[in-house]
Design an enzyme around this catalytic site. Sequence first.
Site, PDB file in Angstrom:
ATOM      1  N   GLY A 399      -8.538  -1.983  -4.775  1.00 56.79           N
ATOM      2  CA  GLY A 399      -8.083  -2.934  -3.774  1.00 56.79           C
ATOM      3  C   GLY A 399      -7.746  -2.254  -2.453  1.00 56.79           C
ATOM      4  CB  SER A 400      -5.398  -3.280   0.216  1.00 54.84           C
ATOM      5  OG  SER A 400      -5.948  -4.573   0.379  1.00 54.84           O
TER       6      SER A 400
END
Length: 818
Positions: A399-400
């Site tokens: 993810g981020s």
Amino acid sequence: MNLVRRRMAADAVWKMEDMMNKPNKRRKSDAARWANQTIRNRTVLMMVLLGVTVFVALLLKLYNLQIVRHEELQEKAVAQQTRSAVVTASRGAIYDKNGEIMAVSASAETVCISPYDIENNKETQDKEYVARGLARILELDEGVVLEKMNKTKSQYVELRKKVEQKMADEVRRFINGEIDDEGNALTTLNAAGKTVLISDPTKGPTKLHGIFLNADSKRYYPYGTLASQVIGFVGSDNTGLYGLEAKYDDVLEGTSGLTVTAKTNTGEDMLYQYEQYYDAKNGDSLVTTIDVSVQSCLEKGIESMVDKFGAKNGGTGIVMDVNTGGIIAMASYPTFDLNDPFAVYDTKLAAHMNSNLSAALSGLTEGTDEYAAARSKVVSAALGEQWRNRCISDTYEPGSTFKPITLATALEEGLVNLNTTFSCSGSIMVPGWSKPFGCSKRSGHGLQNLMEATGHSCNPAFISMGLKIGTEKYYQYLKSFGLMEKTGIDEISETTGMFAGEKDFNSNVVSLASYAFGQTFTVTPLQVIRAQATTINGGYLRTPYLVEQVVDDQGNIKYQHDSTPVRQVVSEETSKTVRECLEYVVASGTGKNGQVVGYRIGGKTGTADKTGNPDKDVVVSFMCFAPADDPKIIMLITMDAPSRNTGVYVSGGNMVAPTASSVMGEILPYVGVEPDYTAEQMVGADATVPNVVGQTAEAAKEKITNLGFTCRMVGTGETVTDQTPLGGAIVPNSATIILYLGEEKPNTPSKVPSVVGMTAAQANTALTNAGLIMKVTGATAASSGNVFALNQSVAPETEVPAGTVVSVQLGAQGKTAD
């Protein structure tokens, strides 16, 4: 020739007799003479043949015994005449970076029996009596001991390995006849100091035959569950089975020795008759990069976080030196006790295992092969779950927290800079995909510069960067950051993530768009933190490692790790800009809850979907490093599948960042990074309470207030007779010190109130009213409207002494994007 001559001589005699016409009455007929001669010849021939046959047979037998079976018979002779015992080499220790022992071997003994000797002495000792005594001392089943005793052709059977000294001494007392099978004393010392029977002081004790003890060693792990998946454990034969114990088994194990002694026909040692000793060579020791203090802080933080948010699949944490690649701490949860690795340690995992056992064994008959196989399968799965080092063996979509890699790539290629702007409407269209890629803020972030886009964790902005980079260049950077290969850490069971093939990736910008913000591919936590460290340490890709040195038992260094980087992926300038953007994330962006008072922290939050997961579970994470301008350490914490029913919005910023803040605040001093407080922060900094007992009220008050504390007096005396907190206590310098002037200090404990969810002011009031002191952690401004107490260091309703410091972590609540 002899036969011809004899016949010629006989003919001559006959002729002479005929000539003389004198008859010979003793003379036999020719036929009789020929018969006798034939018998004699055949007898001689038979004797020769028999002699040759016997000689050949004896020669073959002798060849078989002396040549073919030489080693076998020699071993039997040695076994009958001598007793040998292996002298186990001392396995090398495992130390943390500061010399704390994490694994060590200590002396133990193996209790053995000779069923052959016990059987041959059954007239003087009762087999059942011996079995009862040994079973009691060794905590074994008596039937099992008797079963082993019935192997009467054997002279060596192990009853129990790695017996500790107390139990071994009890076995010796039993062998020497000092105690009976129930442990009752049989002997005493007479006036001359001689051991005699209590029942008959004229006699000495009778020794038991066929029981003996061999020297052995046992592995101990002083810290129990600490770094269990990293350190690993050994089997019953002292061979490494997991972790560093397995990876460095050939270094740690050493070389065993041997003692050989002569014995009598009853199996007793013949002292001084024959004894030979072959020295054992001790194993070398490992000095690791692990710091037990940092490891302990990390594990406590992860355990608390996972339990609080009900994470279905546990969590992981790694703390790494960004400038060397040395692993300072590495944790997986759930954990286990290294001193008892085959017991399922975690209560939740044990309950899950028992539930699976009930289902798997239903309808099966205990004692059957099917029953044993089904049970073994379930138990093995549970043990594998707790032994697995998820940091290197499990993969996930980052993810981020992957966005710093995209950011560094775009900066290095000169495609963006701090002045670059992005317009976010809440989504972005990508060629080849019919649906828009959304942003966490559906209304969009509007116009933002590079630093703000990073702080907002804006997906459209990072997709735009990825599209500018292009598929071929982006894929090459993935390789350069070491993401498509194992990291090379000195551990077992490392795996690697899953990426699209280069040809497919280069023909599909949709994959590029997903990769740009960390989705649709997988990595291990160690792979991603290695790449993250590269973006902030000047661009140098390093090999993570756990063993700094190998030393022998004299302390001589036999191996020293070389921290030369693998390559430089991005420039120093690019790395500097990445650090600035990531510091903004923690100061003003999605990572606010990761702030630590007195430190400049950089970081990145992450909330990643699990592609194809029907339950729509997510992995939440937070990466942070300090100091932000000159990083020394980097940390990555992940939590897999937290519950959505905790009242906390599911995101890395809300769930993981507060834990990371707490852990960072504890470990930074351990690794030599001192806090640098601003004037505002100094108000709440810790200070040591002076001891003013015995001083006048006026002098005590002046001394306390000069240090920044406030003062409250109880009583009307002129001299301080007691105080709360006591002198030497370390508390926030904004705390109130209570001075007792002639009045007796109450010893009633204070009950800790629940302050989670309160504002800073409300929490302080509640704790002060309870006679406690609040210490604020987390550096989010207390005046902010959505800042509340996220955690407290002491559980509500706990009774503690008055004046106890309760740490309260402040942070933002509500929907926070990652």
